[in-house]
Design an enzyme around this catalytic site. Structure first.
Site, PDB file in Angstrom:
ATOM      1  N   SER A   1       0.834  -1.133   0.028  1.00  0.00           N
ATOM      2  CA  SER A   1      -0.026  -0.156   0.187  1.00  0.00           C
ATOM      3  C   SER A   1       0.953   1.158  -0.021  1.00  0.00           C
ATOM      4  CB  SER A   1      -0.936  -0.058   1.227  1.00  0.00           C
ATOM      5  OG  SER A   1      -1.444   1.448   1.461  1.00  0.00           O
TER       6      SER A   1
ATOM      7  N   TYR B   1      -1.349  -1.029  10.670  1.00  0.00           N
ATOM      8  CA  TYR B   1      -1.529  -1.381   9.233  1.00  0.00           C
ATOM      9  C   TYR B   1      -0.407  -0.859   8.427  1.00  0.00           C
ATOM     10  CZ  TYR B   1      -3.330  -1.532   4.337  1.00  0.00           C
ATOM     11  OH  TYR B   1      -3.558  -1.722   3.027  1.00  0.00           O
TER      12      TYR B   1
HETATM   13  N1  LIG Z   1      -8.767  -0.786  -0.834  1.00  0.00           N
HETATM   14  C1  LIG Z   1      -7.697   0.158  -0.364  1.00  0.00           C
HETATM   15  O1  LIG Z   1      -8.071   1.245  -0.406  1.00  0.00           O
HETATM   16  C2  LIG Z   1      -6.515  -0.683  -0.472  1.00  0.00           C
HETATM   17  C3  LIG Z   1      -5.249   0.272  -0.466  1.00  0.00           C
HETATM   18  C4  LIG Z   1      -3.995  -0.268  -0.364  1.00  0.00           C
HETATM   19  C5  LIG Z   1      -3.746  -1.567  -0.355  1.00  0.00           C
HETATM   20  N2  LIG Z   1      -4.966  -2.428  -0.263  1.00  0.00           N
HETATM   21  C6  LIG Z   1      -4.740  -3.804  -0.056  1.00  0.00           C
HETATM   22  O2  LIG Z   1      -5.311  -4.732  -1.093  1.00  0.00           O
HETATM   23  C7  LIG Z   1      -5.495  -6.062  -0.506  1.00  0.00           C
HETATM   24  C8  LIG Z   1      -6.982  -6.225  -0.903  1.00  0.00           C
HETATM   25  O3  LIG Z   1      -7.810  -5.502  -0.243  1.00  0.00           O
HETATM   26  P1  LIG Z   1      -9.186  -5.019  -0.843  1.00  0.00           P
HETATM   27  O4  LIG Z   1      -8.816  -3.453  -0.974  1.00  0.00           O
HETATM   28  O5  LIG Z   1      -9.500  -5.750  -2.015  1.00  0.00           O
HETATM   29  O6  LIG Z   1     -10.237  -5.153   0.255  1.00  0.00           O
HETATM   30  P2  LIG Z   1     -11.483  -6.458   0.465  1.00  0.00           P
HETATM   31  O7  LIG Z   1     -12.333  -6.019  -0.537  1.00  0.00           O
HETATM   32  O8  LIG Z   1     -11.801  -6.239   1.918  1.00  0.00           O
HETATM   33  O9  LIG Z   1     -10.602  -7.787   0.332  1.00  0.00           O
HETATM   34  C9  LIG Z   1      -9.891  -8.350   1.384  1.00  0.00           C
HETATM   35  C10 LIG Z   1      -9.734  -9.756   0.824  1.00  0.00           C
HETATM   36  O10 LIG Z   1      -8.922 -10.221   2.086  1.00  0.00           O
HETATM   37  C11 LIG Z   1      -9.305 -11.586   2.212  1.00  0.00           C
HETATM   38  N3  LIG Z   1      -9.225 -11.820   3.779  1.00  0.00           N
HETATM   39  C12 LIG Z   1      -9.420 -11.112   4.834  1.00  0.00           C
HETATM   40  N4  LIG Z   1      -9.130 -11.509   5.911  1.00  0.00           N
HETATM   41  C13 LIG Z   1      -8.825 -12.875   5.542  1.00  0.00           C
HETATM   42  C14 LIG Z   1      -8.110 -13.892   6.407  1.00  0.00           C
HETATM   43  N5  LIG Z   1      -8.199 -13.771   7.669  1.00  0.00           N
HETATM   44  N6  LIG Z   1      -7.920 -15.021   5.787  1.00  0.00           N
HETATM   45  C15 LIG Z   1      -7.969 -15.096   4.544  1.00  0.00           C
HETATM   46  N7  LIG Z   1      -8.223 -14.106   3.620  1.00  0.00           N
HETATM   47  C16 LIG Z   1      -8.668 -12.914   4.264  1.00  0.00           C
HETATM   48  C17 LIG Z   1     -11.190 -11.144   2.125  1.00  0.00           C
HETATM   49  O11 LIG Z   1     -11.708 -12.325   2.045  1.00  0.00           O
HETATM   50  P3  LIG Z   1     -12.613 -13.230   3.077  1.00  0.00           P
HETATM   51  O12 LIG Z   1     -13.239 -12.016   4.010  1.00  0.00           O
HETATM   52  O13 LIG Z   1     -13.754 -13.804   2.418  1.00  0.00           O
HETATM   53  O14 LIG Z   1     -11.651 -13.873   3.606  1.00  0.00           O
HETATM   54  C18 LIG Z   1     -10.987 -10.443   0.780  1.00  0.00           C
HETATM   55  O15 LIG Z   1     -11.081 -11.338  -0.163  1.00  0.00           O
HETATM   56  C19 LIG Z   1      -5.167  -5.973   0.826  1.00  0.00           C
HETATM   57  O16 LIG Z   1      -3.834  -6.336   1.138  1.00  0.00           O
HETATM   58  C20 LIG Z   1      -4.957  -4.320   1.143  1.00  0.00           C
HETATM   59  O17 LIG Z   1      -4.350  -4.027   2.217  1.00  0.00           O
HETATM   60  C21 LIG Z   1      -6.279  -1.828  -0.367  1.00  0.00           C
END
Ligand SMILES: NC(=O)c1ccc[n+]([C@@H]2O[C@H](COP(=O)([O-])OP(=O)(O)OC[C@H]3O[C@@H](n4cnc5c(N)ncnc54)[C@H](OP(=O)(O)O)[C@@H]3O)[C@@H](O)[C@H]2O)c1
Length: 257
Positions: A141, A154
């Protein structure tokens, strides 16, 4: 080496929503075979239906035993994983000591330990096949560029992901396997609601744009990709400006997030 995704076997963690589900859709469209993992079976099945032929292995990556089980199932029957996408992760906005301790420790387990564990387990098979265009995409991130108050644990986990991934990229030079670190900023997914935030409003990107940038960067063997013009500028400022000044500004922004 210019990598292609046609007929590659790709394991995506956090594939049930957001950026992970978008990785699945775009890689399926480019001819990859997918292995999808996350906890929510129903949501994984929806992604699977959109990507026929993909395999679902549900599980919780905060369980320290799950990465080993996932590796064993994913590589069962002689199957080889060509590309590992360590995408699963979550955050928490708020004061460190007011947040739930277990929630924050599990965040470290998921964002750092599971990612490291899976990389360690899948890498040897990739290194055995230097001609096959194998590698790892680790999702960090822009928060990883700076210590960020009110996003404390985080941002620290993502600093680890950035440093780990880039050091490994260097370590693997000339061995046919690459590691690309993806650093997005605010992206329109479930992340904000899970993290107790409200989102970036003006600079939020769509997951499709984030994933397109990541897949291009990996194909070119790039070490780091920061997505979106605003995030690129923020990353430059975080490197050039005094850390104390940037931390104050980031802390104020995160208090409002
Ligand atoms: N969205 C943003 O603004 C942003 C910005 C920078 C970086 N990121 C990074 O992008 C990545 C993806 O996030 P996203 O934005 O797509 O958010 P999201 O829609 O909340 O997706 C998160 C994913 O991680 C899975 N997950 C969460 N806890 C888990 C666990 N204990 N075991 C296995 N899987 C788990 C969730 O699936 P389940 O709940 O079904 O397990 C979901 O598929 C993350 O690493 C996040 O830090 C996001």
């Amino acid at each position: 080496m210019h990598r292609t995704y046609q007929d590659k076997t790709v394991l995506i963690t956090g594939a049930s929503s957001g950026i992970g589900a978008e990785f699945a859709r775009q890689l399926h469209a480019q001819g990859a075979q997918l292995i999808l993992t996350a906890r929510s079976v129903d949501r994984l099945r929806k992604v699977q239906a959109a990507c026929p032929g993909s395999v679902v292995i549900p599980g919780d990556l905060t369980d320290p035993g799950f990465p080993a089980r996932l590796h064993a199932i994913a590589t069962g029957n002689g199957r080889q994983v060509d590309i590992l996408i360590n995408n699963a992760g979550y955050g928490y906005y708020g004061r460190f000591h007011k947040g739930d301790l277990t929630w924050q420790l599990n965040m470290i387990q998921l964002n750092i330990a599971a990612l490291t564990d899976l990389t360690y387990r899948f890498l040897p098979q990739m290194l055995d096949r230097p001609e096959d265009g194998c590698g790892v995409i680790n999702v960090a991130s822009v928060a990883g560029f700076l210590p960020v108050p009110h996003f404390t644990v985080y941002a620290a986990t993502k600093a680890y992901v950035m440093n780990f991934s880039q050091a490994l990229w260097q370590e693997l030079q000339g061995q046919g396997v690459t590691v690309t670190c993806l650093s997005p900023g605010f992206t329109r997914t479930n992340f904000q609601s899970v993290a107790n935030g409200t989102g970036g409003r003006y600079f939020e990107q769509e997951p499709a744009a984030v994933v397109q940038s990541a897949l291009k960067a990996f194909q070119r063997g790039r070490r780091l990709v920061v997505t979106g013009a605003f995030n690129k500028l923020a990353a430059v400022l975080m490197r050039l400006m005094p850390t104390g000044l940037m931390m104050k500004a980031a802390g104020r922004a995160m208090k409002r997030a």
